[in-house]
Design a protein around this motif. Structure first.
Motif, short mmCIF file in Angstrom:
data_model
loop_
_atom_site.label_atom_id
_atom_site.label_comp_id
_atom_site.label_asym_id
_atom_site.label_seq_id
_atom_site.Cartn_x
_atom_site.Cartn_y
_atom_site.Cartn_z
N GLU A 230 101.38 14.74 -17.02
CA GLU A 230 100.25 14.76 -17.95
C GLU A 230 99.26 13.64 -17.69
OE1 GLU A 230 102.06 14.85 -21.81
OE2 GLU A 230 102.67 16.95 -21.59
N GLY A 231 99.54 12.80 -16.70
CA GLY A 231 98.63 11.71 -16.37
C GLY A 231 98.75 10.51 -17.28
N GLU A 232 99.77 10.48 -18.13
CA GLU A 232 99.96 9.36 -19.05
C GLU A 232 100.69 8.20 -18.38
OE1 GLU A 232 102.08 11.05 -22.32
OE2 GLU A 232 100.43 12.37 -22.87
N MET A 233 101.35 8.49 -17.25
CA MET A 233 102.08 7.45 -16.53
C MET A 233 101.78 7.59 -15.04
SD MET A 233 106.18 6.67 -16.46
CE MET A 233 106.24 6.36 -18.21
N ASN A 234 101.45 6.48 -14.41
CA ASN A 234 101.20 6.45 -12.98
C ASN A 234 102.54 6.51 -12.26
OD1 ASN A 234 101.06 4.83 -10.39
ND2 ASN A 234 98.89 5.15 -10.84
N PRO A 235 102.70 7.39 -11.26
CA PRO A 235 103.98 7.48 -10.54
C PRO A 235 104.41 6.16 -9.90
CG PRO A 235 102.57 9.33 -9.96
CD PRO A 235 101.75 8.39 -10.78
N THR A 236 103.46 5.39 -9.37
CA THR A 236 103.79 4.10 -8.77
C THR A 236 104.30 3.13 -9.83
OG1 THR A 236 102.12 4.45 -7.06
CG2 THR A 236 102.91 2.20 -7.36
N SER A 237 103.65 3.10 -10.98
CA SER A 237 104.10 2.24 -12.08
C SER A 237 105.49 2.65 -12.55
CB SER A 237 103.13 2.31 -13.26
OG SER A 237 101.87 1.82 -12.88
N ALA A 238 105.73 3.96 -12.63
CA ALA A 238 107.04 4.45 -13.04
C ALA A 238 108.12 3.97 -12.07
CB ALA A 238 107.04 5.97 -13.13
N PHE A 239 107.81 3.99 -10.77
CA PHE A 239 108.75 3.53 -9.77
C PHE A 239 108.98 2.02 -9.90
CE2 PHE A 239 109.35 1.66 -5.51
CZ PHE A 239 110.61 2.17 -5.22
N MET A 240 107.90 1.27 -10.04
CA MET A 240 108.00 -0.19 -10.10
C MET A 240 108.75 -0.67 -11.34
SD MET A 240 106.68 -1.12 -7.31
CE MET A 240 106.03 -2.74 -7.23
N THR A 241 108.71 0.11 -12.42
CA THR A 241 109.40 -0.29 -13.65
C THR A 241 110.79 0.33 -13.76
OG1 THR A 241 108.34 1.51 -14.89
CG2 THR A 241 107.24 -0.64 -14.92
N GLY A 242 111.22 1.05 -12.71
CA GLY A 242 112.57 1.60 -12.71
C GLY A 242 112.73 2.92 -13.46
N LYS A 243 111.63 3.52 -13.88
CA LYS A 243 111.69 4.79 -14.60
C LYS A 243 111.75 5.98 -13.65
CE LYS A 243 109.47 3.07 -18.72
NZ LYS A 243 108.45 3.26 -19.72
N LEU A 244 111.40 5.75 -12.40
CA LEU A 244 111.41 6.77 -11.36
C LEU A 244 112.12 6.19 -10.15
CD1 LEU A 244 110.29 9.56 -10.28
CD2 LEU A 244 108.33 8.25 -9.45
N SER A 245 113.17 6.85 -9.69
CA SER A 245 113.85 6.38 -8.48
C SER A 245 113.50 7.30 -7.32
CB SER A 245 115.36 6.30 -8.69
OG SER A 245 115.90 7.58 -8.86
N VAL A 246 113.42 6.70 -6.13
CA VAL A 246 113.04 7.43 -4.92
C VAL A 246 114.12 7.21 -3.88
CG1 VAL A 246 111.32 7.66 -3.10
CG2 VAL A 246 110.60 7.13 -5.44
N ASP A 247 114.57 8.31 -3.30
CA ASP A 247 115.57 8.24 -2.23
C ASP A 247 115.06 9.05 -1.05
OD1 ASP A 247 118.01 7.76 -0.90
OD2 ASP A 247 118.87 9.62 -1.65
N GLY A 248 114.84 8.39 0.07
CA GLY A 248 114.35 9.09 1.25
C GLY A 248 113.02 8.55 1.73
N ASP A 249 112.18 9.42 2.23
CA ASP A 249 110.91 9.08 2.86
C ASP A 249 109.89 8.55 1.84
OD1 ASP A 249 108.40 9.10 4.13
OD2 ASP A 249 108.89 10.88 5.31
N MET A 250 109.73 7.22 1.80
CA MET A 250 108.82 6.60 0.83
C MET A 250 107.36 7.00 1.08
SD MET A 250 108.66 4.77 -1.87
CE MET A 250 110.16 3.84 -1.99
N GLY A 251 106.97 7.18 2.32
CA GLY A 251 105.61 7.61 2.63
C GLY A 251 105.31 8.98 2.05
N LEU A 252 106.28 9.87 2.14
CA LEU A 252 106.12 11.21 1.56
C LEU A 252 106.05 11.13 0.04
CD1 LEU A 252 105.89 14.14 2.47
CD2 LEU A 252 108.37 14.32 2.29
N ALA A 253 106.83 10.22 -0.55
CA ALA A 253 106.79 10.03 -2.01
C ALA A 253 105.42 9.55 -2.45
CB ALA A 253 107.87 9.04 -2.44
N MET A 254 104.82 8.64 -1.68
CA MET A 254 103.49 8.14 -2.03
C MET A 254 102.45 9.25 -1.89
SD MET A 254 103.73 4.36 -0.38
CE MET A 254 102.13 3.84 -0.95
#
Length: 95
Positions: free
Chosen positions: A64-88
């Motif tokens: 909904e655009g209320e949370m930035n995906p990068t901010s979610a990752f940096m605050t631990g609300k979103l975890s990423v496993d694998g290709d970080m470039g693809l996640a970005m």
């Protein structure tokens, strides 16, 4: 398939306006998984190059655009496993 997954698949397909040049999976805790590729989004638990995991609330806020995906990752609300470039790259599609 849960109603959360059904709604998320529809929202992702509308937001992406087509497919995604890669193979990514969203895991929504306690709900299920969504695979995103060049054909769009669909419910699936197949292997992917990158897996992003979040709660239903976090995932909805990102969509909904209320949370930035990068901010979610940096605050631990979103975890990423694998290709970080693809996640970005996926983050820019969703953001």
């Amino acid at each position: 398939m849960s109603t959360v997954i059904e709604a998320a698949v529809a929202a992702l397909n509308a937001k992406m306006d087509g497919g995604f040049d890669g193979l990514a999976k969203f895991v929504i805790e306690d709900e299920g998984s969504i695979l995103i590729d060049d054909t769009g989004a669909r419910a699936s638990d197949a292997e992917a190059d990158v897996t992003l995991t979040a709660t239903a609330e976090t995932f909805q806020a990102i969509l909904e655009g209320e949370m930035n995906p990068t901010s979610a990752f940096m605050t631990g609300k979103l975890s990423v496993d694998g290709d970080m470039g693809l996640a970005m790259k996926l983050g820019s599609v969703l953001g």
